[in-house]
Design a protein around this motif. Sequence first.
Motif, mmCIF file in Angstrom:
data_model
loop_
_atom_site.group_PDB
_atom_site.id
_atom_site.type_symbol
_atom_site.label_atom_id
_atom_site.label_comp_id
_atom_site.label_asym_id
_atom_site.label_seq_id
_atom_site.Cartn_x
_atom_site.Cartn_y
_atom_site.Cartn_z
ATOM 1 N N PHE A 99 0.815 -1.216 0.000
ATOM 2 C CA PHE A 99 0.000 0.000 0.000
ATOM 3 C C PHE A 99 0.845 1.261 0.000
ATOM 4 C CE2 PHE A 99 0.342 -1.546 4.388
ATOM 5 C CZ PHE A 99 0.809 -0.436 5.072
ATOM 6 N N HIS A 100 0.222 2.357 -0.430
ATOM 7 C CA HIS A 100 0.830 3.693 -0.393
ATOM 8 C C HIS A 100 0.530 4.296 0.964
ATOM 9 C CE1 HIS A 100 1.745 3.940 -4.697
ATOM 10 N NE2 HIS A 100 0.628 3.286 -4.878
ATOM 11 N N ASN A 101 1.537 4.858 1.616
ATOM 12 C CA ASN A 101 1.350 5.438 2.941
ATOM 13 C C ASN A 101 0.675 6.800 2.901
ATOM 14 O OD1 ASN A 101 3.307 3.337 3.102
ATOM 15 N ND2 ASN A 101 3.827 4.056 5.126
ATOM 16 N N SER A 102 1.203 7.709 2.139
ATOM 17 C CA SER A 102 0.708 9.092 2.067
ATOM 18 C C SER A 102 0.808 9.584 0.629
ATOM 19 C CB SER A 102 1.531 10.002 2.986
ATOM 20 O OG SER A 102 1.437 9.578 4.325
ATOM 21 N N PRO A 103 -0.032 9.064 -0.268
ATOM 22 C CA PRO A 103 0.122 9.370 -1.690
ATOM 23 C C PRO A 103 -0.165 10.817 -2.075
ATOM 24 C CG PRO A 103 -1.878 8.110 -1.334
ATOM 25 C CD PRO A 103 -1.143 8.143 -0.025
ATOM 26 N N GLY A 104 -0.647 11.617 -1.154
ATOM 27 C CA GLY A 104 -0.864 13.023 -1.453
ATOM 28 C C GLY A 104 0.425 13.799 -1.635
ATOM 29 N N PHE A 105 1.534 13.276 -1.089
ATOM 30 C CA PHE A 105 2.808 13.991 -1.215
ATOM 31 C C PHE A 105 4.026 13.078 -1.272
ATOM 32 C CE2 PHE A 105 2.349 13.322 3.279
ATOM 33 C CZ PHE A 105 3.623 13.054 3.707
ATOM 34 N N CYS A 106 3.848 11.762 -1.070
ATOM 35 C CA CYS A 106 5.001 10.864 -0.962
ATOM 36 C C CYS A 106 4.776 9.599 -1.786
ATOM 37 C CB CYS A 106 5.212 10.499 0.511
ATOM 38 S SG CYS A 106 6.673 9.499 0.831
ATOM 39 N N ASP A 107 5.839 9.085 -2.409
ATOM 40 C CA ASP A 107 5.721 7.878 -3.234
ATOM 41 C C ASP A 107 6.043 6.588 -2.469
ATOM 42 O OD1 ASP A 107 8.497 8.032 -3.010
ATOM 43 O OD2 ASP A 107 8.875 7.863 -5.159
ATOM 44 N N GLU A 108 6.194 6.657 -1.153
ATOM 45 C CA GLU A 108 6.531 5.466 -0.366
ATOM 46 C C GLU A 108 5.500 4.359 -0.558
ATOM 47 O OE1 GLU A 108 7.478 4.040 4.221
ATOM 48 O OE2 GLU A 108 6.676 6.033 3.880
ATOM 49 N N ILE A 109 6.000 3.160 -0.812
ATOM 50 C CA ILE A 109 5.168 1.964 -0.916
ATOM 51 C C ILE A 109 5.608 1.022 0.194
ATOM 52 C CG2 ILE A 109 4.606 -0.069 -2.301
ATOM 53 C CD1 ILE A 109 4.925 1.646 -4.782
ATOM 54 N N THR A 110 4.631 0.476 0.908
ATOM 55 C CA THR A 110 4.913 -0.422 2.016
ATOM 56 C C THR A 110 4.429 -1.831 1.707
ATOM 57 O OG1 THR A 110 4.845 1.360 3.632
ATOM 58 C CG2 THR A 110 4.424 -0.844 4.467
ATOM 59 N N HIS A 111 5.301 -2.800 1.966
ATOM 60 C CA HIS A 111 4.994 -4.223 1.819
ATOM 61 C C HIS A 111 4.721 -4.748 3.228
ATOM 62 C CE1 HIS A 111 6.691 -4.354 -2.329
ATOM 63 N NE2 HIS A 111 7.312 -3.289 -1.851
ATOM 64 N N CYS A 112 3.514 -5.220 3.456
ATOM 65 C CA CYS A 112 3.094 -5.642 4.796
ATOM 66 C C CYS A 112 3.023 -7.168 4.871
ATOM 67 C CB CYS A 112 1.729 -5.029 5.104
ATOM 68 S SG CYS A 112 1.102 -5.433 6.739
ATOM 69 N N GLU B 83 -3.873 4.957 21.893
ATOM 70 C CA GLU B 83 -2.606 4.313 22.271
ATOM 71 C C GLU B 83 -1.867 3.805 21.034
ATOM 72 O OE1 GLU B 83 0.500 2.580 24.498
ATOM 73 O OE2 GLU B 83 -0.957 4.122 25.015
ATOM 74 N N LEU B 84 -2.632 3.373 20.039
ATOM 75 C CA LEU B 84 -2.062 2.913 18.780
ATOM 76 C C LEU B 84 -2.464 3.936 17.720
ATOM 77 C CD1 LEU B 84 -0.557 0.770 17.160
ATOM 78 C CD2 LEU B 84 -2.674 -0.520 17.013
ATOM 79 N N ALA B 85 -1.476 4.741 17.262
ATOM 80 C CA ALA B 85 -1.772 5.850 16.352
ATOM 81 C C ALA B 85 -0.930 5.819 15.079
ATOM 82 C CB ALA B 85 -1.561 7.177 17.077
ATOM 83 N N ASP B 86 -0.152 4.780 14.882
ATOM 84 C CA ASP B 86 0.719 4.652 13.719
ATOM 85 C C ASP B 86 -0.043 3.942 12.599
ATOM 86 O OD1 ASP B 86 3.290 4.489 12.266
ATOM 87 O OD2 ASP B 86 3.052 2.344 12.669
ATOM 88 N N ALA B 87 -0.207 4.611 11.458
ATOM 89 C CA ALA B 87 -1.050 4.091 10.377
ATOM 90 C C ALA B 87 -0.591 2.736 9.846
ATOM 91 C CB ALA B 87 -1.138 5.103 9.242
ATOM 92 N N LYS B 88 0.714 2.564 9.602
ATOM 93 C CA LYS B 88 1.172 1.293 9.042
ATOM 94 C C LYS B 88 0.891 0.147 10.009
ATOM 95 C CE LYS B 88 5.973 1.614 10.592
ATOM 96 N NZ LYS B 88 5.670 2.696 11.524
ATOM 97 N N SER B 89 0.990 0.426 11.298
ATOM 98 C CA SER B 89 0.709 -0.597 12.300
ATOM 99 C C SER B 89 -0.777 -0.919 12.358
ATOM 100 C CB SER B 89 1.195 -0.133 13.675
ATOM 101 O OG SER B 89 2.597 0.048 13.652
ATOM 102 N N ILE B 90 -1.616 0.099 12.281
ATOM 103 C CA ILE B 90 -3.065 -0.130 12.289
ATOM 104 C C ILE B 90 -3.452 -0.967 11.074
ATOM 105 C CG2 ILE B 90 -5.329 0.979 12.110
ATOM 106 C CD1 ILE B 90 -4.047 3.362 13.712
ATOM 107 N N VAL B 91 -2.965 -0.594 9.898
ATOM 108 C CA VAL B 91 -3.278 -1.344 8.682
ATOM 109 C C VAL B 91 -2.807 -2.788 8.829
ATOM 110 C CG1 VAL B 91 -2.721 -1.587 6.219
ATOM 111 C CG2 VAL B 91 -3.282 0.658 7.143
ATOM 112 N N GLY B 92 -1.552 -2.979 9.214
ATOM 113 C CA GLY B 92 -1.000 -4.327 9.337
ATOM 114 C C GLY B 92 -1.731 -5.181 10.351
ATOM 115 N N LEU B 93 -2.029 -4.608 11.502
ATOM 116 C CA LEU B 93 -2.714 -5.369 12.549
ATOM 117 C C LEU B 93 -4.133 -5.742 12.148
ATOM 118 C CD1 LEU B 93 -1.333 -3.359 15.563
ATOM 119 C CD2 LEU B 93 -0.908 -5.790 15.119
ATOM 120 N N MET B 94 -4.843 -4.818 11.526
ATOM 121 C CA MET B 94 -6.213 -5.123 11.084
ATOM 122 C C MET B 94 -6.207 -6.200 9.997
ATOM 123 S SD MET B 94 -8.244 -3.364 12.934
ATOM 124 C CE MET B 94 -8.661 -1.810 13.702
ATOM 125 N N LEU B 95 -5.261 -6.102 9.061
ATOM 126 C CA LEU B 95 -5.157 -7.122 8.013
ATOM 127 C C LEU B 95 -4.821 -8.491 8.614
ATOM 128 C CD1 LEU B 95 -3.195 -5.169 5.254
ATOM 129 C CD2 LEU B 95 -5.555 -6.021 5.078
#
Length: 184
Positions: free
Chosen positions: A114-127, A166-178
């Motif tokens: 997934f793209h983390n912040s596509p409004g300004f960044c091209d970072e792609i994360t593999h979860c 307590e959990l506010a990091d987007a990549k962690s929320i996405v990964g944990l929910m998945l």
Amino acid sequence: MATVESGEGFTPIGERQEWQGRVVSLSVAEIRAPDGSIYEREIVRHPGAAVIVPVDGEEVIMVRQYRPAVNRELLEIPAGKLDSKDEPPEMTAQRELEEEIGKRAGHLELLAVFHNSPGFCDEITHCYLATDLTDADRRPHGIEEQHMAIERIKLAEVTNLVASGELADAKSIVGLMLAREHLR
């Protein structure tokens, strides 16, 4: 739903790099809109990342580390930059597990890209979901990793941790929910 690689009717014209740092760079892209107008956008270029949800029974092994950008410690799943073009994301995931929590995964499964912040960044994360964990030598890199704490949370508590802040990091929320959905 199909994804579109280039915006329909939007055409990149050029790009100039304004700044280069250790991890990211900043470029200004010139783009032609569907109506023919030309505009500029700043783009942060990032090498990408691998994030890992290490599940041990009913628990997830996480880290709490200081993040200078938000000036606080965050509870996160292990993660790391795709530093080397020669290292596939799954190898980065295994390396980061060892560095951050001192574990190796007997089984590593890609959950999403997934793209983390596509409004300004091209970072792609593999979860990845990591299971069948075994002990390995922990090898922290960098000052933040040397001072991070390893914590275990119940996978069933993820929703409550998000709701409480307590959990506010987007990549962690996405990964944990998945991971939670995948393991049901």
